[in-house]
Design a protein around this motif. Structure first.
Motif, PDB file in Angstrom:
ATOM      1  N   LEU A 115      10.213   1.785  -7.765  1.00 16.41           N
ATOM      2  CA  LEU A 115       9.713   1.214  -6.626  1.00 16.41           C
ATOM      3  C   LEU A 115       8.451   0.576  -6.859  1.00 16.41           C
ATOM      4  O   LEU A 115       8.221  -0.582  -6.438  1.00 16.41           O
ATOM      5  CB  LEU A 115       9.415   2.577  -5.655  1.00 16.41           C
ATOM      6  N   VAL A 116       7.484   0.863  -7.760  1.00 22.24           N
ATOM      7  CA  VAL A 116       6.358   0.191  -8.080  1.00 22.24           C
ATOM      8  C   VAL A 116       6.879  -1.164  -8.680  1.00 22.24           C
ATOM      9  O   VAL A 116       6.096  -2.166  -8.366  1.00 22.24           O
ATOM     10  CB  VAL A 116       5.595   1.055  -8.970  1.00 22.24           C
ATOM     11  N   LEU A 117       7.656  -1.163  -9.621  1.00 24.14           N
ATOM     12  CA  LEU A 117       8.193  -2.589 -10.276  1.00 24.14           C
ATOM     13  C   LEU A 117       8.695  -3.490  -9.040  1.00 24.14           C
ATOM     14  O   LEU A 117       8.302  -4.710  -9.343  1.00 24.14           O
ATOM     15  CB  LEU A 117       9.530  -2.107 -11.185  1.00 24.14           C
ATOM     16  N   VAL A 118       9.329  -2.951  -8.030  1.00 24.84           N
ATOM     17  CA  VAL A 118       9.929  -4.006  -7.039  1.00 24.84           C
ATOM     18  C   VAL A 118       8.847  -4.193  -6.100  1.00 24.84           C
ATOM     19  O   VAL A 118       8.621  -5.264  -5.513  1.00 24.84           O
ATOM     20  CB  VAL A 118      11.138  -3.360  -6.548  1.00 24.84           C
ATOM     21  N   GLY A 119       7.856  -3.092  -5.614  1.00 16.03           N
ATOM     22  CA  GLY A 119       7.395  -3.404  -4.232  1.00 16.03           C
ATOM     23  C   GLY A 119       5.725  -3.828  -4.479  1.00 16.03           C
ATOM     24  O   GLY A 119       5.101  -4.440  -3.444  1.00 16.03           O
ATOM     25  N   VAL A 120       5.064  -3.513  -5.754  1.00 24.49           N
ATOM     26  CA  VAL A 120       3.813  -3.540  -5.684  1.00 24.49           C
ATOM     27  C   VAL A 120       3.346  -4.964  -6.258  1.00 24.49           C
ATOM     28  O   VAL A 120       3.960  -5.555  -7.406  1.00 24.49           O
ATOM     29  CB  VAL A 120       2.960  -2.641  -6.449  1.00 24.49           C
ATOM     30  N   TYR A 140       0.926  -1.167   0.045  1.00 27.58           N
ATOM     31  CA  TYR A 140      -0.003  -0.023  -0.276  1.00 27.58           C
ATOM     32  C   TYR A 140       0.844   1.246   0.045  1.00 27.58           C
ATOM     33  O   TYR A 140       0.578   2.196  -0.614  1.00 27.58           O
ATOM     34  CB  TYR A 140      -1.056  -0.060   1.336  1.00 27.58           C
ATOM     35  N   ALA A 141       1.790   1.162   0.653  1.00 29.45           N
ATOM     36  CA  ALA A 141       2.774   2.439   0.945  1.00 29.45           C
ATOM     37  C   ALA A 141       3.524   2.782  -0.568  1.00 29.45           C
ATOM     38  O   ALA A 141       3.553   3.818  -0.866  1.00 29.45           O
ATOM     39  CB  ALA A 141       3.828   2.124   1.957  1.00 29.45           C
ATOM     40  N   VAL A 142       4.049   1.726  -1.318  1.00 28.93           N
ATOM     41  CA  VAL A 142       4.436   1.957  -2.517  1.00 28.93           C
ATOM     42  C   VAL A 142       3.394   2.441  -3.497  1.00 28.93           C
ATOM     43  O   VAL A 142       3.759   3.244  -4.482  1.00 28.93           O
ATOM     44  CB  VAL A 142       5.085   0.635  -2.900  1.00 28.93           C
ATOM     45  N   ALA A 143       2.233   1.862  -3.608  1.00 29.83           N
ATOM     46  CA  ALA A 143       1.269   2.290  -4.206  1.00 29.83           C
ATOM     47  C   ALA A 143       0.930   3.602  -4.174  1.00 29.83           C
ATOM     48  O   ALA A 143       0.603   4.482  -4.747  1.00 29.83           O
ATOM     49  CB  ALA A 143       0.068   1.422  -4.141  1.00 29.83           C
ATOM     50  N   VAL A 144       0.757   4.089  -2.933  1.00 30.71           N
ATOM     51  CA  VAL A 144       0.417   5.651  -2.337  1.00 30.71           C
ATOM     52  C   VAL A 144       1.677   6.387  -2.956  1.00 30.71           C
ATOM     53  O   VAL A 144       1.074   7.629  -3.420  1.00 30.71           O
ATOM     54  CB  VAL A 144      -0.047   5.520  -1.161  1.00 30.71           C
ATOM     55  N   THR A 145       2.714   5.958  -2.657  1.00 33.23           N
ATOM     56  CA  THR A 145       3.739   6.741  -3.386  1.00 33.23           C
ATOM     57  C   THR A 145       3.776   7.023  -4.955  1.00 33.23           C
ATOM     58  O   THR A 145       3.889   8.081  -5.266  1.00 33.23           O
ATOM     59  CB  THR A 145       5.295   6.080  -3.009  1.00 33.23           C
ATOM     60  N   ALA A 146       3.052   6.114  -5.500  1.00 35.88           N
ATOM     61  CA  ALA A 146       2.926   6.213  -7.086  1.00 35.88           C
ATOM     62  C   ALA A 146       1.667   7.197  -7.083  1.00 35.88           C
ATOM     63  O   ALA A 146       1.901   8.164  -8.096  1.00 35.88           O
ATOM     64  CB  ALA A 146       2.396   4.893  -7.552  1.00 35.88           C
ATOM     65  N   TYR A 147       0.889   7.281  -6.428  1.00 32.35           N
ATOM     66  CA  TYR A 147      -0.224   8.221  -6.480  1.00 32.35           C
ATOM     67  C   TYR A 147       0.444   9.607  -5.952  1.00 32.35           C
ATOM     68  O   TYR A 147      -0.140  10.832  -6.720  1.00 32.35           O
ATOM     69  CB  TYR A 147      -1.555   8.025  -5.548  1.00 32.35           C
ATOM     70  N   VAL A 148       1.142   9.592  -5.058  1.00 29.60           N
ATOM     71  CA  VAL A 148       1.684  11.109  -4.525  1.00 29.60           C
ATOM     72  C   VAL A 148       2.536  11.439  -5.834  1.00 29.60           C
ATOM     73  O   VAL A 148       2.424  12.941  -6.320  1.00 29.60           O
ATOM     74  CB  VAL A 148       2.580  11.010  -3.597  1.00 29.60           C
ATOM     75  N   ALA A 149       3.252  10.684  -6.541  1.00 33.99           N
ATOM     76  CA  ALA A 149       4.005  11.165  -7.869  1.00 33.99           C
ATOM     77  C   ALA A 149       3.123  11.735  -8.694  1.00 33.99           C
ATOM     78  O   ALA A 149       3.470  12.756  -9.489  1.00 33.99           O
ATOM     79  CB  ALA A 149       4.871   9.977  -8.448  1.00 33.99           C
ATOM     80  N   VAL A 161      -4.823   2.158  -7.252  1.00 35.26           N
ATOM     81  CA  VAL A 161      -4.404   2.247  -5.869  1.00 35.26           C
ATOM     82  C   VAL A 161      -5.693   1.650  -5.191  1.00 35.26           C
ATOM     83  O   VAL A 161      -5.736   0.921  -4.323  1.00 35.26           O
ATOM     84  CB  VAL A 161      -3.896   3.660  -5.486  1.00 35.26           C
ATOM     85  N   LEU A 162      -6.758   2.196  -5.505  1.00 35.71           N
ATOM     86  CA  LEU A 162      -7.846   1.642  -4.889  1.00 35.71           C
ATOM     87  C   LEU A 162      -8.289   0.321  -4.886  1.00 35.71           C
ATOM     88  O   LEU A 162      -8.824  -0.420  -4.183  1.00 35.71           O
ATOM     89  CB  LEU A 162      -9.195   2.573  -5.397  1.00 35.71           C
ATOM     90  N   ARG A 163      -7.967  -0.257  -5.990  1.00 35.83           N
ATOM     91  CA  ARG A 163      -8.167  -1.778  -6.394  1.00 35.83           C
ATOM     92  C   ARG A 163      -7.353  -2.525  -5.334  1.00 35.83           C
ATOM     93  O   ARG A 163      -7.244  -3.587  -5.006  1.00 35.83           O
ATOM     94  CB  ARG A 163      -7.789  -2.053  -7.873  1.00 35.83           C
ATOM     95  N   ILE A 164      -5.967  -1.950  -5.270  1.00 33.31           N
ATOM     96  CA  ILE A 164      -5.050  -2.568  -4.191  1.00 33.31           C
ATOM     97  C   ILE A 164      -5.498  -2.559  -2.885  1.00 33.31           C
ATOM     98  O   ILE A 164      -5.480  -3.362  -2.135  1.00 33.31           O
ATOM     99  CB  ILE A 164      -3.568  -1.609  -4.208  1.00 33.31           C
ATOM    100  N   VAL A 165      -6.169  -1.576  -2.553  1.00 30.53           N
ATOM    101  CA  VAL A 165      -6.864  -1.325  -1.433  1.00 30.53           C
ATOM    102  C   VAL A 165      -7.824  -2.616  -1.081  1.00 30.53           C
ATOM    103  O   VAL A 165      -7.860  -3.268  -0.177  1.00 30.53           O
ATOM    104  CB  VAL A 165      -7.584  -0.076  -1.076  1.00 30.53           C
ATOM    105  N   ALA A 166      -8.632  -2.672  -1.954  1.00 33.83           N
ATOM    106  CA  ALA A 166      -9.748  -3.754  -1.973  1.00 33.83           C
ATOM    107  C   ALA A 166      -9.226  -5.396  -1.863  1.00 33.83           C
ATOM    108  O   ALA A 166      -9.797  -5.889  -1.429  1.00 33.83           O
ATOM    109  CB  ALA A 166     -10.452  -3.478  -3.393  1.00 33.83           C
ATOM    110  N   PHE A 167      -8.119  -5.607  -2.608  1.00 33.90           N
ATOM    111  CA  PHE A 167      -7.493  -6.795  -2.626  1.00 33.90           C
ATOM    112  C   PHE A 167      -6.563  -7.116  -1.318  1.00 33.90           C
ATOM    113  O   PHE A 167      -6.598  -8.262  -0.918  1.00 33.90           O
ATOM    114  CB  PHE A 167      -6.585  -7.035  -3.801  1.00 33.90           C
TER     115      PHE A 167
END
Length: 428
Positions: free
Chosen positions: A181-186, A13-22, A120-126
């Motif tokens: 980061l997304v490539l590695v962490g999500v 979630y933290a990495v996905a949110v970082t993508a949204y921050v970007a 990111v919302l889909r990440i939260v749901a899963f």
């Protein structure tokens, strides 16, 4: 069932949110550089508005297609594709010296941005239990505003010290870092393998979209998003900075600082709005109306003030505008409440169109009115031109408020008809 991954949900979630921050950083990077962009490309206010309109129009138009792509390819792939598009857009913007390439750059940013929030919302749901979904959705929108902080004072300082090209090359480098980061962490799900998603045929997609649109609760969410988002979004994305610098006489650094304050207040207000909606689910529309009324009222005072407004009043303005973002997220909660799980993606995409359509209309209208109200031969719009331009907001608030009331009543009637033996849901 496939084996679970060892990756903690919080990390994903933290990495996905970082993508949204970007993504928010890339989206808002034009807002504080609008004055410099007008000088660089030798354009007027209406032409400058086309930059943001192109970006937001693509964002809005892609919401429903992105929902379909998300169901087929998953969050990770869309976050990677979106991040790559935004990096490409910032690279183009860094080297652009003519309007067509600059507009192309903003279109690329809009395309990438469109893929991010819903992924990111889909990440939260899963990855998280359903009971935590509403709070995490609100927090996602709130955390994303950190990107607007990066797109305010730091970007302005870099722009004025290093120049246009280095500033936007740095923005592209930041986006590339997040992409890695997304490539590695999500991962899409907590399981080692993404469950095989069967691609829906066109008839099924059309039926799900039609069913989502036919649900009055979905349209209640759309109009709630419409009426609460546009004022704060347009102020932050494009016209707030020129209004403060050219209309109110702020220095560039002071104007950027005020936009940063707006973002900080958004970070504080997001959890508060989420708490209110969780504690009083039958009165979410009351929160929507309260935010809309407060925004219209503070703008009325600012626009009616004789001469330049006191700094304290402008601080109050940005504080109220800061609540617009969290308020618009209520629309997504309506989509969740009134739709079954299998079409929440479609409903969410529909809701997300509302505020961005309103923002596009306001951005265009402000640009046109500024040009019409600026005396011939004058390089920058006077304060009175900004007053007339921002007064256009009241038309949008009027339409949006009427539609929210209309579809709130329709949603209640629909629910009562479908479940006559149950109480009205936590939906209006």
């Amino acid at each position: 069932m496939s084996a679970p991954t060892r990756r903690p949900a919080a990390l994903v979630y933290a990495v996905a949110v970082t993508a949204y921050v970007a993504a928010v950083f890339h989206r808002s990077s034009l807002g504080v550089t609008g004055v410099d962009a007008a000088d660089r490309f030798h354009i007027n206010a209406a032409a400058l508005a086309t930059f943001s309109v192109a970006q937001l129009a693509v964002y809005a138009a892609m919401q429903v297609p992105v929902g379909v792509l998300l169901d087929r390819y998953g969050s990770r792939r869309l976050l990677l594709a979106g991040g790559a598009l935004m990096v490409a857009g910032q690279l183009c913007f860094a080297v652009a010296t003519d309007v067509p390439l600059a507009v192309t750059a903003r279109v690329l940013v809009g395309l990438g941005d469109a893929m991010t929030f819903i992924s990111v919302l889909r990440i939260v749901a899963f990855w998280f239990p359903g009971r935590r979904n509403p709070l995490l959705v609100q927090l996602t929108g709130t955390f994303g505003q950190l990107g607007a902080v990066l797109g305010a004072v730091p970007l302005v300082a870099l722009l004025h010290h290093a120049g246009w090209t280095p500033a936007f090359l740095t923005a592209a480098a930041l986006g590339l870092t997040v992409l890695l980061l997304v490539l590695v962490g999500v991962r899409d799900t907590p399981h080692a393998e993404r469950p095989g998603a069967v691609a829906a045929d066109l008839a099924t997609v059309r039926r799900q979209l039609a069913d989502a649109w036919a649900q009055p609760g979905t349209r209640l969410g759309l109009w709630s998003h419409f009426v609460t988002q546009f004022s704060g979004a347009v102020f932050a994305l494009l016209w707030g900075y020129p209004f403060l610098v050219q209309g109110q006489g702020f220095s560039p650094t002071a104007a950027a600082s005020l936009l940063t304050l707006m973002t900080v207040v958004t970070l504080i207000c997001g959890p508060v709005v989420a708490h209110l909606c969780a504690r009083h689910p039958f009165h979410r529309s009351v929160v929507v109306f309260a935010i809309t009324a407060a925004t219209a009222a503070i703008w009325a005072v600012v626009l009616a003030w004789p001469g330049r407004a006191p700094h304290g009043l402008l601080v109050a303005l940005v504080v109220v505008l800061a609540v617009n973002g969290p308020g618009s997220v209520i629309g997504f909660d309506y989509a969740r409440t009134f739709n079954p799980v299998h079409r929440i993606g479609s409903a969410t995409g529909i809701v997300n169109v509302g505020g961005f359509v309103a923002s596009i209309l306001l951005i265009l209208a402000v640009g046109v009115v500024l040009d019409l109200a600026t005396p011939a031969g004058r390089a920058t719009p006077p304060l009175d031109a900004f007053r007339w331009a921002f007064a256009v907001q009241y038309l949008l608030w009027g339409v949006g408020a009427v539609q929210v009331l209309r579809y709130r009543n329709a949603a209640r009637r629909r629910w009562a008809a479908d479940r006559a033996d149950l109480p009205v849901p936590a939906g209006a």
